[in-house]
Scaffold this motif. Structure first.
Motif, mmCIF file in Angstrom:
data_model
loop_
_atom_site.group_PDB
_atom_site.id
_atom_site.type_symbol
_atom_site.label_atom_id
_atom_site.label_comp_id
_atom_site.label_asym_id
_atom_site.label_seq_id
_atom_site.Cartn_x
_atom_site.Cartn_y
_atom_site.Cartn_z
ATOM 1 N N THR A 19 0.829 -1.210 0.000
ATOM 2 C CA THR A 19 0.000 0.000 0.000
ATOM 3 C C THR A 19 0.861 1.257 0.000
ATOM 4 N N ILE A 20 1.929 1.244 0.791
ATOM 5 C CA ILE A 20 2.842 2.394 0.817
ATOM 6 C C ILE A 20 3.454 2.619 -0.561
ATOM 7 N N LYS A 21 3.893 1.544 -1.206
ATOM 8 C CA LYS A 21 4.474 1.662 -2.549
ATOM 9 C C LYS A 21 3.452 2.234 -3.540
ATOM 10 N N ASN A 22 2.204 1.775 -3.443
ATOM 11 C CA ASN A 22 1.154 2.258 -4.349
ATOM 12 C C ASN A 22 0.856 3.740 -4.118
ATOM 13 N N ILE A 23 0.841 4.162 -2.858
ATOM 14 C CA ILE A 23 0.596 5.570 -2.546
ATOM 15 C C ILE A 23 1.709 6.444 -3.132
ATOM 16 N N ILE A 24 2.943 6.024 -2.923
ATOM 17 C CA ILE A 24 4.086 6.784 -3.436
ATOM 18 C C ILE A 24 4.029 6.898 -4.957
ATOM 19 N N LYS A 25 3.677 5.807 -5.609
ATOM 20 C CA LYS A 25 3.581 5.821 -7.070
ATOM 21 C C LYS A 25 2.431 6.713 -7.536
ATOM 22 N N ASN A 93 -2.480 22.254 9.992
ATOM 23 C CA ASN A 93 -1.581 23.128 9.219
ATOM 24 C C ASN A 93 -0.443 22.294 8.632
ATOM 25 N N PRO A 94 -0.750 21.410 7.694
ATOM 26 C CA PRO A 94 0.278 20.495 7.167
ATOM 27 C C PRO A 94 1.252 21.184 6.223
ATOM 28 N N ASN A 95 2.440 20.623 6.113
ATOM 29 C CA ASN A 95 3.425 21.089 5.137
ATOM 30 C C ASN A 95 2.986 20.593 3.754
ATOM 31 N N PRO A 96 2.720 21.462 2.804
ATOM 32 C CA PRO A 96 2.208 21.034 1.490
ATOM 33 C C PRO A 96 3.217 20.251 0.667
ATOM 34 N N ASN A 97 4.504 20.293 1.045
ATOM 35 C CA ASN A 97 5.540 19.613 0.262
ATOM 36 C C ASN A 97 5.761 18.159 0.678
ATOM 37 N N ASN A 98 5.317 17.822 1.879
ATOM 38 C CA ASN A 98 5.607 16.502 2.411
ATOM 39 C C ASN A 98 4.333 15.678 2.629
ATOM 40 N N LEU A 99 4.505 14.364 2.536
ATOM 41 C CA LEU A 99 3.371 13.451 2.695
ATOM 42 C C LEU A 99 3.551 12.630 3.962
ATOM 43 N N LEU A 100 2.528 12.601 4.796
ATOM 44 C CA LEU A 100 2.539 11.795 6.017
ATOM 45 C C LEU A 100 1.657 10.569 5.819
ATOM 46 N N ILE A 101 2.206 9.391 6.145
ATOM 47 C CA ILE A 101 1.441 8.142 6.116
ATOM 48 C C ILE A 101 1.505 7.532 7.512
ATOM 49 N N ILE A 102 0.360 7.409 8.157
ATOM 50 C CA ILE A 102 0.285 6.768 9.473
ATOM 51 C C ILE A 102 -0.190 5.327 9.277
ATOM 52 N N VAL A 103 0.509 4.393 9.923
ATOM 53 C CA VAL A 103 0.168 2.966 9.804
ATOM 54 C C VAL A 103 -0.213 2.436 11.175
#
Length: 313
Positions: A19-25, A93-103
């Protein structure tokens, strides 16, 4: 435009990694820095600091947070206390440049922060049965339901090993592409049973008498010396890799994710790898590799070399 962050709800490591790989892609972040944190060992301050800074070589980062115990409602001995307000503030107030994935394997739905996460995150809930995973990975191979059930039981319901062994079966049965019980018995190494776990524990505890006793019992039960040698070598290889990663500061969850194996094996490796130096582990691996070669080429008697190995531990 700000990327929407993700929550993955699953307790299966293979599903989580895929799932992480798919999100990144999907987010076209293949070239972004990928950083992983274990929130059972790392304070939220460190995670938030990471999210609020630029990547080292790229403008974007993918930050994956494992084991957020504070979101589940569970209480564990020695658990660090997290300041949830820090995460709430970041979500708003998230950083628009970075992606957070919580598992996480679950959420305590009563918690205010989890209601916010469900509202603001893309939520992916995936707990697929191992039988369905096998069928999805069979491609054009044939394996009936009875054989699939036998295969799952044979490998003690260890999803990671099941899918790894399935790839071996597919290579073995190409181009016939029909997998049956006999193929499983011939190609797949059974999950480490209680006797083999006890053997490994006796070896790493340097208890020669106990190791010889269990080893001879395994031989009398019909186990092959080559299989036992491979299992012991795999264990020492895991100890060596784990020792290296621990020295580099990696947590148990991250090591498990990197190795893609059952978490219990990593737990055992972490508990025992400190008993050996890097040189000793490499020495054992070389000896076990030579034992395997000697047996397969007929250089030595079937079990003589492994007997010598047990005498040297």
């Amino acid at each position: 435009m700000c990327m929407k962050n993700y929550l993955i709800l699953s307790d299966d490591l293979i599903t989580i990694n895929d799932t992480i790989k798919n999100i990144i892609k999907m987010q076209e972040l293949e070239n972004a820095d990928l950083i992983k944190y274990d929130l059972s060992e790392t304070y939220l301050e460190k995670l938030i600091e990471e999210l609020n800074t630029y990547g080292l070589f790229t403008s974007s980062k993918v930050v994956v947070a494992f084991s957020p115990i504070f979101l589940t409602g569970d209480k564990k001995r020695g658990e660090i206390i997290q300041n949830e307000d820090l995460l709430i503030e970041y979500i708003n107030n998230p950083n628009p440049n970075n992606l957070l994935i919580i598992v996480s394997d679950k959420l305590d739905e009563r918690k205010k922060i989890n209601k916010l996460i469900r509202k603001e995150f893309n939520v992916i809930e995936r707990n697929i049965s191992i039988n369905d995973k096998i069928k999805a990975n069979l491609e054009d191979y044939i394996m009936d339901n009875k054989t699939i059930s036998y295969f799952v039981n044979y490998l003690n319901n260890d999803n990671i090993r099941i899918l790894n062994e399935l790839e071996k079966l597919k290579l073995y049965k190409y181009p016939d592409k029909h997998i049956d019980k006999e193929d499983i018995d011939k190609i797949c190494i059974r999950e480490l049973d209680e006797d083999v776990f006890t053997l490994l524990n006796a070896i790493t505890s340097k208890n020669r008498k106990k190791a010889f006793e269990i080893y001879k019992n395994l031989l009398n039960r019909g186990e092959e010396v080559t299989k036992i040698t491979i299992l012991v070598a795999d264990h020492f290889r895991l100890l060596y890799k784990t020792r290296i990663l621990l020295n580099e500061g990696y947590s148990s969850d991250i090591i498990t994710s990197m190795f893609n194996i059952h978490p219990y094996r990593v737990k055992l490796a972490i508990e025992t790898c400190h008993r050996y130096s890097d040189e000793k582990l490499l020495s054992y691996l070389n000896k076990l590799g030579q034992i395997d070669i000697n047996i397969k080429t007929g250089v030595s008697a079937n079990d003589f070399d492994f007997d010598l190995f047990l005498l040297e531990i």
